[in-house]
Motif scaffolding. Structure first.
Motif, PDB file in Angstrom:
ATOM      1  N   ALA A  80       0.823  -1.208   0.000  1.00  0.00           N
ATOM      2  CA  ALA A  80       0.000   0.000   0.000  1.00  0.00           C
ATOM      3  C   ALA A  80       0.857   1.258   0.000  1.00  0.00           C
ATOM      4  O   ALA A  80       0.561   2.218  -0.721  1.00  0.00           O
ATOM      5  CB  ALA A  80      -0.935  -0.002   1.209  1.00  0.00           C
ATOM      6  N   SER A  81       1.927   1.272   0.768  1.00  0.00           N
ATOM      7  CA  SER A  81       2.785   2.458   0.781  1.00  0.00           C
ATOM      8  C   SER A  81       3.515   2.632  -0.544  1.00  0.00           C
ATOM      9  O   SER A  81       3.679   3.752  -1.033  1.00  0.00           O
ATOM     10  CB  SER A  81       3.781   2.385   1.940  1.00  0.00           C
ATOM     11  N   GLY A  82       3.923   1.529  -1.154  1.00  0.00           N
ATOM     12  CA  GLY A  82       4.547   1.617  -2.476  1.00  0.00           C
ATOM     13  C   GLY A  82       3.573   2.118  -3.530  1.00  0.00           C
ATOM     14  O   GLY A  82       3.923   2.939  -4.384  1.00  0.00           O
ATOM     15  N   LEU A  83       2.330   1.627  -3.467  1.00  0.00           N
ATOM     16  CA  LEU A  83       1.328   2.070  -4.434  1.00  0.00           C
ATOM     17  C   LEU A  83       0.952   3.532  -4.240  1.00  0.00           C
ATOM     18  O   LEU A  83       0.609   4.215  -5.205  1.00  0.00           O
ATOM     19  CB  LEU A  83       0.087   1.190  -4.345  1.00  0.00           C
ATOM     20  N   LEU A  84       1.027   4.020  -3.026  1.00  0.00           N
ATOM     21  CA  LEU A  84       0.762   5.437  -2.791  1.00  0.00           C
ATOM     22  C   LEU A  84       1.814   6.294  -3.494  1.00  0.00           C
ATOM     23  O   LEU A  84       1.480   7.293  -4.148  1.00  0.00           O
ATOM     24  CB  LEU A  84       0.736   5.737  -1.297  1.00  0.00           C
ATOM     25  N   GLY A  85       3.067   5.896  -3.390  1.00  0.00           N
ATOM     26  CA  GLY A  85       4.130   6.626  -4.081  1.00  0.00           C
ATOM     27  C   GLY A  85       3.974   6.555  -5.590  1.00  0.00           C
ATOM     28  O   GLY A  85       4.163   7.558  -6.301  1.00  0.00           O
ATOM     29  N   ILE A  86       3.618   5.379  -6.097  1.00  0.00           N
ATOM     30  CA  ILE A  86       3.406   5.224  -7.534  1.00  0.00           C
ATOM     31  C   ILE A  86       2.228   6.085  -7.980  1.00  0.00           C
ATOM     32  O   ILE A  86       2.269   6.703  -9.049  1.00  0.00           O
ATOM     33  CB  ILE A  86       3.188   3.738  -7.883  1.00  0.00           C
ATOM     34  N   VAL A 119       1.177   8.912  -6.723  1.00  0.00           N
ATOM     35  CA  VAL A 119       1.575  10.326  -6.769  1.00  0.00           C
ATOM     36  C   VAL A 119       2.343  10.625  -8.052  1.00  0.00           C
ATOM     37  O   VAL A 119       2.064  11.605  -8.753  1.00  0.00           O
ATOM     38  CB  VAL A 119       2.413  10.692  -5.516  1.00  0.00           C
ATOM     39  N   VAL A 120       3.306   9.775  -8.388  1.00  0.00           N
ATOM     40  CA  VAL A 120       4.088   9.967  -9.617  1.00  0.00           C
ATOM     41  C   VAL A 120       3.197   9.842 -10.849  1.00  0.00           C
ATOM     42  O   VAL A 120       3.312  10.614 -11.806  1.00  0.00           O
ATOM     43  CB  VAL A 120       5.258   8.960  -9.679  1.00  0.00           C
ATOM     44  N   LEU A 121       2.274   8.882 -10.817  1.00  0.00           N
ATOM     45  CA  LEU A 121       1.399   8.653 -11.962  1.00  0.00           C
ATOM     46  C   LEU A 121       0.447   9.816 -12.196  1.00  0.00           C
ATOM     47  O   LEU A 121       0.263  10.260 -13.335  1.00  0.00           O
ATOM     48  CB  LEU A 121       0.630   7.350 -11.755  1.00  0.00           C
ATOM     49  N   VAL A 122      -0.136  10.317 -11.131  1.00  0.00           N
ATOM     50  CA  VAL A 122      -1.048  11.457 -11.273  1.00  0.00           C
ATOM     51  C   VAL A 122      -0.297  12.690 -11.759  1.00  0.00           C
ATOM     52  O   VAL A 122      -0.743  13.380 -12.684  1.00  0.00           O
ATOM     53  CB  VAL A 122      -1.773  11.736  -9.929  1.00  0.00           C
ATOM     54  N   ALA A 123       0.851  12.969 -11.167  1.00  0.00           N
ATOM     55  CA  ALA A 123       1.631  14.139 -11.588  1.00  0.00           C
ATOM     56  C   ALA A 123       2.108  13.994 -13.025  1.00  0.00           C
ATOM     57  O   ALA A 123       2.066  14.964 -13.800  1.00  0.00           O
ATOM     58  CB  ALA A 123       2.822  14.333 -10.649  1.00  0.00           C
ATOM     59  N   SER A 124       2.536  12.808 -13.416  1.00  0.00           N
ATOM     60  CA  SER A 124       3.026  12.594 -14.774  1.00  0.00           C
ATOM     61  C   SER A 124       1.896  12.668 -15.797  1.00  0.00           C
ATOM     62  O   SER A 124       2.091  13.159 -16.905  1.00  0.00           O
ATOM     63  CB  SER A 124       3.716  11.245 -14.890  1.00  0.00           C
ATOM     64  N   SER A 125       0.734  12.170 -15.434  1.00  0.00           N
ATOM     65  CA  SER A 125      -0.413  12.261 -16.342  1.00  0.00           C
ATOM     66  C   SER A 125      -0.856  13.702 -16.518  1.00  0.00           C
ATOM     67  O   SER A 125      -1.203  14.126 -17.618  1.00  0.00           O
ATOM     68  CB  SER A 125      -1.576  11.420 -15.816  1.00  0.00           C
ATOM     69  N   TRP A 126      -0.838  14.439 -15.437  1.00  0.00           N
ATOM     70  CA  TRP A 126      -1.279  15.828 -15.479  1.00  0.00           C
ATOM     71  C   TRP A 126      -0.301  16.689 -16.269  1.00  0.00           C
ATOM     72  O   TRP A 126      -0.707  17.546 -17.043  1.00  0.00           O
ATOM     73  CB  TRP A 126      -1.445  16.344 -14.054  1.00  0.00           C
ATOM     74  N   ARG A 127       0.999  16.439 -16.090  1.00  0.00           N
ATOM     75  CA  ARG A 127       2.024  17.239 -16.764  1.00  0.00           C
ATOM     76  C   ARG A 127       2.435  16.678 -18.127  1.00  0.00           C
ATOM     77  O   ARG A 127       3.280  17.258 -18.794  1.00  0.00           O
ATOM     78  CB  ARG A 127       3.269  17.335 -15.880  1.00  0.00           C
ATOM     79  N   CYS A 128       1.859  15.536 -18.525  1.00  0.00           N
ATOM     80  CA  CYS A 128       2.210  14.850 -19.782  1.00  0.00           C
ATOM     81  C   CYS A 128       3.711  14.576 -19.852  1.00  0.00           C
ATOM     82  O   CYS A 128       4.375  14.857 -20.850  1.00  0.00           O
ATOM     83  CB  CYS A 128       1.753  15.660 -20.987  1.00  0.00           C
ATOM     84  N   ASN A 129       4.236  14.012 -18.772  1.00  0.00           N
ATOM     85  CA  ASN A 129       5.656  13.719 -18.650  1.00  0.00           C
ATOM     86  C   ASN A 129       5.899  12.251 -18.995  1.00  0.00           C
ATOM     87  O   ASN A 129       5.488  11.349 -18.264  1.00  0.00           O
ATOM     88  CB  ASN A 129       6.125  14.028 -17.227  1.00  0.00           C
ATOM     89  N   LEU A 144       5.214   3.121 -14.637  1.00  0.00           N
ATOM     90  CA  LEU A 144       4.864   1.842 -15.259  1.00  0.00           C
ATOM     91  C   LEU A 144       5.815   0.740 -14.802  1.00  0.00           C
ATOM     92  O   LEU A 144       5.378  -0.362 -14.439  1.00  0.00           O
ATOM     93  CB  LEU A 144       4.890   1.973 -16.782  1.00  0.00           C
ATOM     94  N   VAL A 145       7.095   1.028 -14.776  1.00  0.00           N
ATOM     95  CA  VAL A 145       8.078   0.026 -14.351  1.00  0.00           C
ATOM     96  C   VAL A 145       7.897  -0.309 -12.867  1.00  0.00           C
ATOM     97  O   VAL A 145       7.926  -1.482 -12.474  1.00  0.00           O
ATOM     98  CB  VAL A 145       9.507   0.530 -14.646  1.00  0.00           C
ATOM     99  N   CYS A 146       7.698   0.708 -12.049  1.00  0.00           N
ATOM    100  CA  CYS A 146       7.526   0.459 -10.607  1.00  0.00           C
ATOM    101  C   CYS A 146       6.223  -0.281 -10.319  1.00  0.00           C
ATOM    102  O   CYS A 146       6.162  -1.112  -9.411  1.00  0.00           O
ATOM    103  CB  CYS A 146       7.565   1.779  -9.839  1.00  0.00           C
ATOM    104  N   ALA A 147       5.173   0.021 -11.074  1.00  0.00           N
ATOM    105  CA  ALA A 147       3.895  -0.656 -10.855  1.00  0.00           C
ATOM    106  C   ALA A 147       3.922  -2.087 -11.386  1.00  0.00           C
ATOM    107  O   ALA A 147       3.143  -2.927 -10.929  1.00  0.00           O
ATOM    108  CB  ALA A 147       2.769   0.131 -11.517  1.00  0.00           C
ATOM    109  N   ALA A 148       4.817  -2.373 -12.328  1.00  0.00           N
ATOM    110  CA  ALA A 148       4.896  -3.729 -12.869  1.00  0.00           C
ATOM    111  C   ALA A 148       5.582  -4.692 -11.900  1.00  0.00           C
ATOM    112  O   ALA A 148       5.384  -5.910 -12.003  1.00  0.00           O
ATOM    113  CB  ALA A 148       5.639  -3.719 -14.199  1.00  0.00           C
ATOM    114  N   ALA A 149       6.358  -4.178 -10.962  1.00  0.00           N
ATOM    115  CA  ALA A 149       7.084  -5.044 -10.032  1.00  0.00           C
ATOM    116  C   ALA A 149       6.162  -5.950  -9.208  1.00  0.00           C
ATOM    117  O   ALA A 149       6.409  -7.162  -9.136  1.00  0.00           O
ATOM    118  CB  ALA A 149       7.988  -4.205  -9.132  1.00  0.00           C
ATOM    119  N   PRO A 150       5.082  -5.437  -8.583  1.00  0.00           N
ATOM    120  CA  PRO A 150       4.199  -6.357  -7.850  1.00  0.00           C
ATOM    121  C   PRO A 150       3.523  -7.392  -8.750  1.00  0.00           C
ATOM    122  O   PRO A 150       3.303  -8.525  -8.336  1.00  0.00           O
ATOM    123  CB  PRO A 150       3.150  -5.429  -7.218  1.00  0.00           C
ATOM    124  N   LEU A 151       3.210  -6.996  -9.995  1.00  0.00           N
ATOM    125  CA  LEU A 151       2.604  -7.960 -10.914  1.00  0.00           C
ATOM    126  C   LEU A 151       3.581  -9.082 -11.254  1.00  0.00           C
ATOM    127  O   LEU A 151       3.194 -10.253 -11.322  1.00  0.00           O
ATOM    128  CB  LEU A 151       2.152  -7.264 -12.193  1.00  0.00           C
TER     129      LEU A 151
END
Length: 92
Positions: A46-52, A54-64, A72-79
């Motif tokens: 849960a703490s790792g997903l919270l960090g992901i 934050v990065v995902l929302v900011a990156s989507s908003w800023r088109c980064n 994507l790479v960090c979220a793929a690790a649990p899968l």
């Protein structure tokens, strides 16, 4: 860019499914050791997903693109972790 954003959000949502399953397992586990282990894994994920998130929302908003790739790479690790566990239980 749209495909990368969709892929990152899809992988993140699959991680939320894993988190929900771990939470359910932690609530229904028998024995104090099993409960403690599952709670620890659930809190860690849960703490790792919270960090992901934050990065995902900011990156989507800023088109980064770099931020979307990192999330994507960090979220793929649990899968990958769950996939390895499933394959290990099938053939182990």
């Amino acid at each position: 860019m749209k495909v990368l954003r969709a892929a990152a959000w899809t992988v993140f949502c699959l991680d939320l499914v894993i988190l929900a399953q771990l939470g359910y397992a932690a609530l229904t586990a028998t024995g104090p050791t099993a409960q403690a282990l599952l709670r620890g894994f659930t809190v860690m994920l849960a703490s790792g997903l919270l960090g992901i998130a934050v990065v995902l929302v900011a990156s989507s908003w800023r088109c980064n693109t770099l931020g979307l790739c990192v999330s994507l790479v960090c979220a793929a690790a649990p899968l990958l972790w769950v996939t390895a566990a499933i394959i290990g239980s099938l053939f182990g």
